[in-house]
Design a protein around this motif. Sequence first.
Motif, PDB file in Angstrom:
ATOM      1  N   TYR A   1       8.037  -4.739  -4.231  1.00 44.33           N
ATOM      2  CA  TYR A   1       9.055  -3.713  -3.965  1.00 44.33           C
ATOM      3  C   TYR A   1       9.126  -3.333  -2.482  1.00 44.33           C
ATOM      4  O   TYR A   1       9.288  -2.168  -2.134  1.00 44.33           O
ATOM      5  N   SER A   2       9.014  -4.327  -1.612  1.00 45.61           N
ATOM      6  CA  SER A   2       8.944  -4.003  -0.183  1.00 45.61           C
ATOM      7  C   SER A   2      10.236  -3.402   0.350  1.00 45.61           C
ATOM      8  O   SER A   2      10.207  -2.563   1.260  1.00 45.61           O
ATOM      9  N   LYS A   3      11.383  -3.790  -0.195  1.00 46.47           N
ATOM     10  CA  LYS A   3      12.635  -3.198   0.288  1.00 46.47           C
ATOM     11  C   LYS A   3      12.648  -1.693   0.024  1.00 46.47           C
ATOM     12  O   LYS A   3      13.000  -0.894   0.903  1.00 46.47           O
ATOM     13  N   LYS A   4      12.247  -1.303  -1.161  1.00 40.89           N
ATOM     14  CA  LYS A   4      12.255   0.107  -1.549  1.00 40.89           C
ATOM     15  C   LYS A   4      11.275   0.932  -0.722  1.00 40.89           C
ATOM     16  O   LYS A   4      11.608   2.029  -0.244  1.00 40.89           O
ATOM     17  N   TYR A   5      10.066   0.412  -0.524  1.00 40.08           N
ATOM     18  CA  TYR A   5       9.014   1.219   0.080  1.00 40.08           C
ATOM     19  C   TYR A   5       8.954   1.120   1.608  1.00 40.08           C
ATOM     20  O   TYR A   5       8.522   2.068   2.268  1.00 40.08           O
ATOM     21  N   PHE A   6       9.358   0.000   2.165  1.00 40.27           N
ATOM     22  CA  PHE A   6       9.294  -0.158   3.618  1.00 40.27           C
ATOM     23  C   PHE A   6      10.569   0.293   4.319  1.00 40.27           C
ATOM     24  O   PHE A   6      10.530   0.705   5.481  1.00 40.27           O
ATOM     25  N   SER A   7      11.696   0.200   3.631  1.00 42.10           N
ATOM     26  CA  SER A   7      12.975   0.533   4.271  1.00 42.10           C
ATOM     27  C   SER A   7      13.008   1.918   4.911  1.00 42.10           C
ATOM     28  O   SER A   7      13.465   2.061   6.054  1.00 42.10           O
ATOM     29  N   PRO A   8      12.538   2.974   4.224  1.00 48.21           N
ATOM     30  CA  PRO A   8      12.594   4.300   4.842  1.00 48.21           C
ATOM     31  C   PRO A   8      11.827   4.385   6.163  1.00 48.21           C
ATOM     32  O   PRO A   8      12.213   5.134   7.059  1.00 48.21           O
ATOM     33  N   HIS A   9      10.754   3.604   6.277  1.00 43.94           N
ATOM     34  CA  HIS A   9       9.929   3.650   7.490  1.00 43.94           C
ATOM     35  C   HIS A   9      10.512   2.798   8.620  1.00 43.94           C
ATOM     36  O   HIS A   9      10.113   2.957   9.776  1.00 43.94           O
ATOM     37  N   LEU A  10      11.435   1.910   8.281  1.00 45.70           N
ATOM     38  CA  LEU A  10      11.978   1.004   9.290  1.00 45.70           C
ATOM     39  C   LEU A  10      13.436   1.317   9.638  1.00 45.70           C
ATOM     40  O   LEU A  10      14.063   0.573  10.385  1.00 45.70           O
TER      41      LEU A  10
ATOM     42  N   GLY B   1       0.791  -1.212   0.000  1.00 43.70           N
ATOM     43  CA  GLY B   1       0.000   0.000   0.000  1.00 43.70           C
ATOM     44  C   GLY B   1       0.827   1.267   0.000  1.00 43.70           C
ATOM     45  O   GLY B   1       0.330   2.346  -0.362  1.00 43.70           O
ATOM     46  N   LEU B   2       2.107   1.160   0.379  1.00 44.38           N
ATOM     47  CA  LEU B   2       2.971   2.343   0.390  1.00 44.38           C
ATOM     48  C   LEU B   2       3.245   2.850  -1.023  1.00 44.38           C
ATOM     49  O   LEU B   2       3.768   3.957  -1.191  1.00 44.38           O
ATOM     50  N   MET B   3       2.881   2.068  -2.011  1.00 47.43           N
ATOM     51  CA  MET B   3       2.966   2.518  -3.394  1.00 47.43           C
ATOM     52  C   MET B   3       1.797   3.456  -3.729  1.00 47.43           C
ATOM     53  O   MET B   3       1.837   4.176  -4.731  1.00 47.43           O
ATOM     54  N   ASP B   4       0.756   3.409  -2.879  1.00 52.85           N
ATOM     55  CA  ASP B   4      -0.462   4.180  -3.145  1.00 52.85           C
ATOM     56  C   ASP B   4      -0.673   5.348  -2.193  1.00 52.85           C
ATOM     57  O   ASP B   4      -1.310   6.331  -2.545  1.00 52.85           O
ATOM     58  N   PHE B   5      -0.174   5.229  -0.968  1.00 54.69           N
ATOM     59  CA  PHE B   5      -0.395   6.289   0.021  1.00 54.69           C
ATOM     60  C   PHE B   5       0.901   6.571   0.764  1.00 54.69           C
ATOM     61  O   PHE B   5       1.822   5.768   0.763  1.00 54.69           O
ATOM     62  N   GLN B   6       0.946   7.734   1.406  1.00 50.53           N
ATOM     63  CA  GLN B   6       2.116   8.125   2.187  1.00 50.53           C
ATOM     64  C   GLN B   6       1.784   8.116   3.669  1.00 50.53           C
ATOM     65  O   GLN B   6       0.631   8.314   4.063  1.00 50.53           O
ATOM     66  N   LEU B   7       2.800   7.863   4.484  1.00 47.68           N
ATOM     67  CA  LEU B   7       2.629   7.868   5.932  1.00 47.68           C
ATOM     68  C   LEU B   7       3.461   9.004   6.522  1.00 47.68           C
ATOM     69  O   LEU B   7       4.617   9.186   6.159  1.00 47.68           O
ATOM     70  N   ASN B   8       2.861   9.730   7.430  1.00 47.91           N
ATOM     71  CA  ASN B   8       3.561  10.833   8.077  1.00 47.91           C
ATOM     72  C   ASN B   8       4.137  10.434   9.433  1.00 47.91           C
ATOM     73  O   ASN B   8       4.922  11.164  10.018  1.00 47.91           O
TER      74      ASN B   8
END
Length: 250
Positions: free
Chosen positions: A176-185, A150-157
């Motif tokens: 693409y979980s490495k690309k999209y989840f890495s910044p949040h983790l 879902g991080l491909m569709d929405f942003q988290l603050n």
Amino acid sequence: MRPVVNHEDKKSVPFTSDTKTIHVFVALCDNKYQGIVPVPEKIGNGQDPDNNLYWGCGFGVRTYFKKSKEWKFLESRKLQSGKLERIIFRHTTKNYYLVADAYDGQFIKNATVDFLNSSAGNEKDTLKTGKTVIGIGGNANLLAFTGHDGLMDFQLNQTFENTDKQKRDVIILACYSKKYFSPHLQKANVNPLVLTSGLMSPEAYTLHDAISGYLNSETSEQIRSRAAKAYSKYQKCSEKAARNLLVTGW
């Protein structure tokens, strides 16, 4: 709007210290509410867990783990609001429990945030099964997310910064979980066992076999190899391609 979460037990309830837990967050496949390539209508209804591609279908988490000889199914619980069902298993030879939550597909953002908060140790809970109290969320040892990214569709603050100094293992089976989840983790103090570098089908065989390696205390590379072999087998792609897709570490 975030639905009311059904907390089955108070966070202050101590859990049995000698038991370990794997907590799986499943965002049900949803043609209507997720930015996915549409699947057949019956298996793409995110409000119908029994027929959903990632839950009740043959390679869905509930069905696949129920058929596994490694896991004993204990119980299913109907939940409210954003979560539709919770299933609980116990491993047949090791002192591990597995809890999987099916999130209504339209609440994929909630599933994502709950997973991230749990991975950072900021959302902890317990539940009682039989006479045993087990830790879930941030009290679990391994946390996994499966479904659409879902991080491909929405942003988290929100920020997901670890505060208890405990390192948790994570598996994220989504495109693409490495690309999209890495910044949040980055500040969550997690150990990424299996991530993805491209488009993928997050069916349960990959998760199941990765967990088998995890319970055998295998290295991250060995766990990744198990996951890749399973993906190669069921997706009928080369093992090389599967290994390029399923990666470990940041």
